[in-house]
Motif scaffolding. Structure first.
Motif, mmCIF file in Angstrom:
data_model
loop_
_atom_site.group_PDB
_atom_site.id
_atom_site.type_symbol
_atom_site.label_atom_id
_atom_site.label_comp_id
_atom_site.label_asym_id
_atom_site.label_seq_id
_atom_site.Cartn_x
_atom_site.Cartn_y
_atom_site.Cartn_z
ATOM 1 N N UNK A 116 0.884 -1.224 0.001
ATOM 2 C CA UNK A 116 -0.104 0.046 -0.050
ATOM 3 C C UNK A 116 0.863 1.163 0.252
ATOM 4 N N UNK A 117 0.239 2.421 -0.661
ATOM 5 C CA UNK A 117 1.177 3.545 -0.797
ATOM 6 C C UNK A 117 2.522 3.443 -1.597
ATOM 7 N N UNK A 118 2.568 2.420 -2.588
ATOM 8 C CA UNK A 118 3.860 2.348 -3.383
ATOM 9 C C UNK A 118 5.076 2.172 -2.699
ATOM 10 N N UNK A 119 5.008 1.464 -1.427
ATOM 11 C CA UNK A 119 6.332 1.300 -0.797
ATOM 12 C C UNK A 119 6.698 2.320 0.185
ATOM 13 N N UNK A 120 6.016 3.632 0.016
ATOM 14 C CA UNK A 120 6.560 4.426 0.907
ATOM 15 C C UNK A 120 6.212 4.236 2.519
ATOM 16 N N UNK A 122 6.067 1.489 3.750
ATOM 17 C CA UNK A 122 7.118 0.522 4.160
ATOM 18 C C UNK A 122 8.597 1.148 4.439
ATOM 19 N N UNK A 123 9.048 1.819 3.457
ATOM 20 C CA UNK A 123 10.144 2.735 3.378
ATOM 21 C C UNK A 123 10.277 3.513 4.707
ATOM 22 N N UNK A 124 9.310 4.223 5.216
ATOM 23 C CA UNK A 124 9.462 4.845 6.342
ATOM 24 C C UNK A 124 9.265 4.230 7.600
ATOM 25 N N UNK A 125 8.747 2.932 7.548
ATOM 26 C CA UNK A 125 8.992 2.076 8.656
ATOM 27 C C UNK A 125 10.292 1.502 8.710
ATOM 28 N N UNK A 126 10.940 1.281 7.573
ATOM 29 C CA UNK A 126 12.396 0.865 7.628
ATOM 30 C C UNK A 126 13.213 1.751 7.990
ATOM 31 N N UNK A 127 13.104 2.953 7.725
ATOM 32 C CA UNK A 127 14.055 4.094 8.058
ATOM 33 C C UNK A 127 13.839 4.262 9.697
ATOM 34 N N UNK A 128 12.576 4.064 10.085
ATOM 35 C CA UNK A 128 12.381 4.359 11.821
ATOM 36 C C UNK A 128 13.045 3.058 12.550
ATOM 37 N N UNK A 129 12.832 1.963 12.003
ATOM 38 C CA UNK A 129 13.457 0.738 12.314
ATOM 39 C C UNK A 129 14.723 0.707 12.613
ATOM 40 N N UNK A 130 15.655 1.454 11.414
ATOM 41 C CA UNK A 130 17.079 1.408 11.440
ATOM 42 C C UNK A 130 17.604 2.721 11.877
ATOM 43 N N UNK A 131 17.651 3.631 11.221
ATOM 44 C CA UNK A 131 18.238 4.895 11.602
ATOM 45 C C UNK A 131 17.622 5.636 12.799
ATOM 46 N N UNK A 160 12.726 7.157 0.881
ATOM 47 C CA UNK A 160 11.438 7.014 0.256
ATOM 48 C C UNK A 160 11.735 6.794 -1.187
ATOM 49 N N UNK A 161 12.906 7.082 -1.732
ATOM 50 C CA UNK A 161 13.185 6.877 -3.044
ATOM 51 C C UNK A 161 13.288 5.328 -3.106
ATOM 52 N N UNK A 162 13.887 4.727 -2.265
ATOM 53 C CA UNK A 162 14.338 3.162 -2.179
ATOM 54 C C UNK A 162 12.850 2.595 -2.123
ATOM 55 N N UNK A 163 11.991 2.991 -0.997
ATOM 56 C CA UNK A 163 10.897 2.222 -1.172
ATOM 57 C C UNK A 163 10.009 2.392 -2.666
ATOM 58 N N UNK A 164 9.901 3.396 -3.171
ATOM 59 C CA UNK A 164 9.091 3.776 -4.223
ATOM 60 C C UNK A 164 9.902 2.658 -5.145
ATOM 61 N N UNK A 165 11.251 2.749 -5.411
ATOM 62 C CA UNK A 165 11.811 1.815 -6.304
ATOM 63 C C UNK A 165 11.497 0.430 -6.149
ATOM 64 N N UNK A 166 11.658 -0.039 -4.786
ATOM 65 C CA UNK A 166 11.483 -1.318 -4.533
ATOM 66 C C UNK A 166 9.915 -1.885 -5.126
ATOM 67 N N UNK A 167 9.099 -1.118 -4.721
ATOM 68 C CA UNK A 167 7.739 -1.572 -5.089
ATOM 69 C C UNK A 167 7.346 -1.390 -6.499
#
Length: 178
Positions: A116-120, A122-131, A160-167
């Motif tokens: 959902x949200x074209x991976x954005x 999920x990428x925010x969740x990844x950012x929060x969980x790591x950095x 954000x760009x990573x998440x969009x590209x992955x999706x």
């Protein structure tokens, strides 16, 4: 694709996520330097902020979390990495993590609404969980509260760009796999 869909396939999700993770990691690596330039133009960091672990991908790549992780692991064996070895480890860990996250995302997209949200999201969740939490907790990066505003532009923006590209890649590969 619904969790109850007969077309659900974990292996197809993993393959699609692998492709997405590889492309996403490449894209993230390419956008970080120009985003850092943009962020530093808008929000010039102080010299002390640039010295923070994880705050300067262009000027101090050997202080990025993957390089610091490699040194921490080799410290256990009493081995000190030189700058070139840290940079090599930094790249290897960056690619391994980014690709692995893509695989996990591809599998999750098969059984949840992760896409959902074209991976954005999920990428925010990844950012929060790591950095945003685990990297500072393990001492591999300075606290996000101490990071320069420019860091938020390039590190947050590149995620954000990573998440969009992955999706986008995951969707295309998954559709091709049927």
């Amino acid at each position: 694709m619904s969790i109850f869909s007969p077309r659900r396939s974990l292996w197809k999700g993993a393959v699609a996520g692998l492709a997405g993770g590889l492309v996403g990691t490449f894209v993230k690596s390419q956008v970080e330097p120009p985003l850092q330039d943009l962020g530093e133009r808008w929000f010039p960091p102080s010299p002390s902020q640039e010295e923070l672990p994880g705050a300067d991908v262009k000027g101090h790549p050997e202080r990025m979390p993957p390089a610091k992780l490699a040194q921490a692991v080799t410290d256990v064996a009493g081995v000190t990495l030189d700058r070139d070895q840290k940079l090599t480890a930094n790249e290897g860990i960056h690619w391994t993590f980014g690709t692995s996250a893509g695989v996990a995302y591809g599998v999750l997209a098969e059984v949840t609404g992760a896409e959902a949200g074209y991976g954005v999201p999920a990428s925010l969740a990844l950012f929060a969980a790591t950095h945003g939490s685990s990297l500072p907790a393990f001492g591999l990066q300075a606290s996000p509260a101490k990071m320069p505003a420019a860091w938020w532009v390039w590190e947050g923006g590149s995620h954000l760009v990573y998440g969009l590209a992955v999706e986008l890649v995951r969707r295309g590969v998954r559709k091709a796999l049927g």
